[in-house]
Design an enzyme around this catalytic site. Structure first.
Site, PDB file in Angstrom:
ATOM      1  N   HIS A   1       1.907  57.343  98.832  1.00  0.00           N
ATOM      2  CA  HIS A   1       2.811  57.772  97.764  1.00  0.00           C
ATOM      3  C   HIS A   1       3.172  56.570  96.910  1.00  0.00           C
ATOM      4  CE1 HIS A   1       5.782  60.264  95.759  1.00  0.00           C
ATOM      5  NE2 HIS A   1       6.517  59.168  95.705  1.00  0.00           N
TER       6      HIS A   1
ATOM      7  N   ASP B   1      15.169  69.290  97.629  1.00  0.00           N
ATOM      8  CA  ASP B   1      14.813  68.150  96.780  1.00  0.00           C
ATOM      9  C   ASP B   1      14.413  68.621  95.385  1.00  0.00           C
ATOM     10  OD1 ASP B   1      14.084  65.367  96.146  1.00  0.00           O
ATOM     11  OD2 ASP B   1      12.119  66.293  95.898  1.00  0.00           O
TER      12      ASP B   1
ATOM     13  N   ARG C   1      19.284  65.517  89.079  1.00  0.00           N
ATOM     14  CA  ARG C   1      19.412  64.064  88.868  1.00  0.00           C
ATOM     15  C   ARG C   1      18.769  63.641  87.562  1.00  0.00           C
ATOM     16  NH1 ARG C   1      16.259  62.092  93.526  1.00  0.00           N
ATOM     17  NH2 ARG C   1      16.522  60.067  92.550  1.00  0.00           N
TER      18      ARG C   1
ATOM     19  N   SER D   1      14.560  61.696  98.701  1.00  0.00           N
ATOM     20  CA  SER D   1      13.736  62.633  97.933  1.00  0.00           C
ATOM     21  C   SER D   1      12.259  62.469  98.308  1.00  0.00           C
ATOM     22  CB  SER D   1      13.954  62.347  96.440  1.00  0.00           C
ATOM     23  OG  SER D   1      12.983  62.961  95.648  1.00  0.00           O
TER      24      SER D   1
ATOM     25  N   LYS E   1       9.879  64.996 101.414  1.00  0.00           N
ATOM     26  CA  LYS E   1       8.630  65.708 101.111  1.00  0.00           C
ATOM     27  C   LYS E   1       7.482  65.192 101.986  1.00  0.00           C
ATOM     28  CE  LYS E   1       9.526  64.751  96.843  1.00  0.00           C
ATOM     29  NZ  LYS E   1       9.760  64.524  95.436  1.00  0.00           N
TER      30      LYS E   1
HETATM   31  N1  URA Z   1       9.889  60.480  93.074  1.00  0.00           N
HETATM   32  C1  URA Z   1      10.493  61.438  93.806  1.00  0.00           C
HETATM   33  O1  URA Z   1       9.850  62.311  94.386  1.00  0.00           O
HETATM   34  N2  URA Z   1      11.835  61.393  93.893  1.00  0.00           N
HETATM   35  C2  URA Z   1      12.591  60.452  93.294  1.00  0.00           C
HETATM   36  O2  URA Z   1      13.786  60.476  93.424  1.00  0.00           O
HETATM   37  C3  URA Z   1      11.930  59.474  92.533  1.00  0.00           C
HETATM   38  C4  URA Z   1      10.564  59.503  92.464  1.00  0.00           C
END
Ligand code: URA
Length: 434
Positions: free
Chosen positions: A90, A169, A176, A191, A195
């Site tokens: 990621h 999320d 946000r 966040s 995931k």
């Molecule tokens: N990517 C995400 O999935 N969440 C965040 O808060 C920032 C970047």
């Protein structure tokens, strides 16, 4: 919506507590995320809470509780039945960051499974799915069965993450985004990691960016984010490590969608820009080390066509045509050097914003992206240039967009003398966190 008399806590009490920098208990955090997911807590109260978290932070226990509560808000997946090690990557996002495209096939060709559940772009950072949709016929939405079949046969998949993974999320991130609370370490870490843990990968490599084109500009804050996420992953049983990488400078030469696919294919053919290859190789080594192959000859797999074969099989499996011509924009505008010298500065963020204004990205979730448009750089920081030489080319389908893109680029690059220091923010790969 249920009545407050039956609820475990009063939302306003929790907001007061975090506003006054107190700790929230495990039970309070668990209730808050559940109540927000089912609509008992509204967006206005959650906006106040996220701002309180933004301003006052959370300790390690609170961040872990928040992450676990977000995982519990939805389904979790498991790839254990595949019988192969699984590893994912990621990135916290940057300008020209197309690394997932060559990386997935490169790692998958070593016999491990790479379930790369990806998102779309928002704002100045592009989205992996948007890029791949430049390829004629390619499909982002797969059923769970299709995903498993492809991981078993080809070893890799890049597809849309279903809305069932950490739905809390999804709601929180959208909130946000419009309330100025994105750049908070506890909120970003929970966040991303909710995931990734819900997705069920066994191991995970994080590419945490710092610099002008990243969420967090400052390397110390990026290090703290990396440390928080690595600890969250390892505590949850996912073998996790991170690289801190420099996003002061655009990654590679292409910013957009189709042009980033083109550059990724160059990497898979053993060529392409040196920085894109360096980061792809470094991340692949980390991913393969976590799955028990620390000595894998990653560079050979780029140079001898094995990674390219996996890429072609992956594109075909998702109904794309790897041989189809990529779309080309209707109009181009070339910007040239106005003097001789050295390109001493080229800031990533304004180039990301300019590509977005050309139509490569979206302002709202529901907006379409234009696949052919974007920016191709012809020089990078440190390169010697001569007056009149092309510095970069803007491509657009609607020529009216050029003026706004050029406005974003005012002051974004500078030609200086050969004795000046090049402001590129240092090496591409700054540190490793494990
Ligand atoms: N990517 C995400 O999935 N969440 C965040 O808060 C920032 C970047």
């Amino acid at each position: 919506m249920s009545s407050s008399a039956l609820e475990a806590f009063d939302t306003v009490d929790l907001i007061h507590a975090k506003r006054d920098a107190a700790e929230l208990s495990t039970e309070q955090i668990s209730w808050m995320i559940d109540a927000y997911t089912r609509g008992f807590i509204g967006d206005e109260q959650m906006a106040a809470m996220t701002m309180a978290i933004f301003l006052n932070g959370m300790n390690r226990r609170e961040v872990r509780d928040l992450t676990m509560a977000m995982i519990r808000s939805g389904e979790t997946m498991s790839f254990a039945s595949l019988g192969k090690p699984t590893v994912d990557k990621h990135s916290t996002g940057g300008v020209g960051d197309k690394i997932t495209l060559p990386l997935m096939p490169l790692v998958a060709c070593f016999g491990v499974a790479v379930p790369q559940l990806s998102g779309r772009g928002l704002g100045h950072t592009g989205g992996t799915l948007d890029k791949l949709e430049s390829i004629s016929g390619w499909r982002a939405n797969l059923t769970n069965q299709e995903m498993f079949d492809q991981l078993a046969s080809i070893g890799g998949v890049i597809c849309a993450a279903g809305s069932g993974l950490a739905p809390a999320d999804g709601k929180l991130y959208a909130l946000r985004d419009i309330t100025g609370t994105v750049e908070s370490i506890p909120l970003i870490a929970s966040s991303i990691m909710s995931k990734k843990i819900a997705e069920g990968t066994e191991s995970l490599v994080l590419d945490v960016k710092f610099g002008s084109g990243a969420f967090l500009k400052d390397i110390d804050r990026s290090r703290e984010l990396a440390r928080t996420m690595v600890d969250l992953g390892n505590d949850a049983g996912v073998k996790t490590r991170a690289l801190l990488t420099n996003m002061n400078v655009v990654l590679g030469l292409a910013i957009g969608n189709a042009n980033e696919v083109r550059e990724s294919v160059e990497i898979l053919a053993g060529g392409g820009p040196a920085d894109v290859r360096e980061l792809t190789v470094a991340l692949a080594r980390e991913m393969l080390a976590l799955t028990g192959q620390p000595d894998a000859d990653v560079e050979a797999a780029l140079d001898d066509g094995r990674a390219m074969d996996t890429w072609r099989a992956f594109i075909r499996a998702q109904d794309g045509d790897p041989d189809a011509a990529l779309p080309i924009a209707r109009e181009t505008h070339v910007v040239t050097a106005d003097s001789d010298g050295v390109l001493v500065e080229q800031l990533a963020l304004p180039f990301g914003v300019a590509a977005w204004r050309l139509g490569a990205g979206r302002a709202r979730k529901q907006d379409p992206v234009q696949h052919a448009v974007g920016i191709d750089l012809h020089a990078k920081p440190g390169d010697t240039v001569t007056a009149g030489q092309p510095l970069f080319t803007l491509s657009a389908d609607e020529p009216a967009r050029f003026a706004r893109a050029l406005e974003a680029l005012e002051g974004a690059y500078r030609i200086g003398s050969a004795s000046e220091k090049v402001l590129d923010g240092g090496p591409l790969i700054a540190e490793r966190v494990e």
